[in-house]
Enzyme design. Structure first.
Site, PDB file in Angstrom:
ATOM      1  CE1 TYR A   1      -3.844   2.308   0.840  1.00  0.00           C
ATOM      2  CE2 TYR A   1      -2.479   3.102   2.650  1.00  0.00           C
ATOM      3  CZ  TYR A   1      -3.596   3.231   1.853  1.00  0.00           C
ATOM      4  OH  TYR A   1      -4.459   4.275   2.051  1.00  0.00           O
TER       5      TYR A   1
ATOM      6  CE  LYS B   1      -3.697   5.022  -1.471  1.00  0.00           C
ATOM      7  NZ  LYS B   1      -4.658   5.521  -2.488  1.00  0.00           N
TER       8      LYS B   1
END
Length: 305
Positions: free
Chosen positions: A165, A169
């Site tokens: 993640y 991101k």
């Protein structure tokens, strides 16, 4: 000045729940025609249903707004392209894209399966790439576009157990940096939101008292400002619970080490000076860093001549 979106067409991905849903509802309330994209999967991206997207469309229509549902998987370029074509067929144009869709598959890096790493990167990063690519030529032809990426403190600063993640991101920030340069001449502005809000993505991550204080409706005003007609460009906006901040990359003043002294030991000896953040400055683009380095090199080369 009152920010409104009359005559604008917006696509919001992952708009069946959480932040995306509130972004879409507010865009519609302020006059936009909205494409409610949601694959309908679970938090980890499995399964699929159009029920959530259809429910948001119904909310908007009952309030007098215009919206259509779309079930595209943003990690599939053909589906993302078809979504944009559907939006243009229904509403004639696309002015705003909010890349909000996301999934979580948290584990420590040592225990993470590479398929889970890839799946998260595919949705967050490649989903943003695919959807933006699908609208890009339309926005260029219109000489108008507003694109919003969604990053996270996990990517900007790090968070245990979220390597997939966090990597994705941080990557969307790099994507923004590039697109800002390419979109400028056609008035395509690209910004990034770094939200923290009580959604199904965070319901078992954040403490209960924080969840109660951080509803999505307290983040969405920041998102809508970043896709408005007078939006800034290349901004990372932190947002949670009505609290907002701006985040950016900075670099310390370059430090020159003469060639005859250059060694790992010399870097270590100068590291306190190299990492002196009181000298830090913001770079508008990569050329500014190159200029700073070349200027420093040449100054020392001339002085040594």
């Amino acid at each position: 000045m009152t920010i409104r979106f009359d005559g604008r067409v917006a696509i919001v991905t992952g708009a069946g729940n959480g932040l995306g849903r509130v972004h879409a509802l507010e865009l519609a309330r302020l006059g936009a025609k909205v494409v409610i994209n949601d694959f309908g999967g679970s938090r980890d991206g499995k399964g699929g249903s159009s029920d959530a997207a259809l429910a948001v469309v119904e909310e908007i229509r009952k309030a007098g707004g215009q919206a259509i549902a779309n079930g595209a998987n943003v990690a599939d370029f053909e589906q993302a392209t078809a979504m944009v074509e559907q939006a243009k067929a229904e509403f004639g144009r696309v002015d705003i894209l909010i890349n909000n869709a996301g999934i979580l598959r948290d584990k420590t890096f040592s225990k993470m399966e590479m398929a889970d790493f890839r799946a998260v990167v595919d949705v967050h990063l490649m989903g943003s790439v695919y959807c933006t690519k699908a609208v890009w030529e339309t926005m260029r032809e219109q000489n108008y576009g507003r694109v919003l990426m969604t990053t996270s403190a996990a990517g900007l600063f790090g968070n245990f157990g979220q390597t997939n993640y966090g990597a994705a991101k941080m990557a969307v920030v790099g994507l923004m940096n590039m697109l800002v340069l390419e979109g400028k001449k056609n008035d395509i502005r690209v910004n990034t939101l770094a939200p923290m809000a009580a959604t199904r993505m965070t319901e078992d991550v954040l403490p209960e008292d924080i969840l109660k204080a951080t509803g999505p409706e307290q983040v969405t005003p920041g998102a809508l400002y970043l896709v408005s007609e007078d939006a800034p460009n290349k901004v990372i906006l932190g947002a949670s619970g009505g609290v907002f901040s701006a985040v950016r990359m900075e670099e310390t003043t370059p430090v020159y080490i003469p060639r005859q002294e250059l060694s790992p030991d010399a870097v270590a000896a100068h590291f306190a000076q190299i990492s002196d953040w009181s000298t830090s400055v913001h770079r508008d683009d990569a050329n500014h860093q190159v200029h700073a380095f070349v200027t420093t090199m040449m100054q020392h080369a001339r002085a040594a001549a």
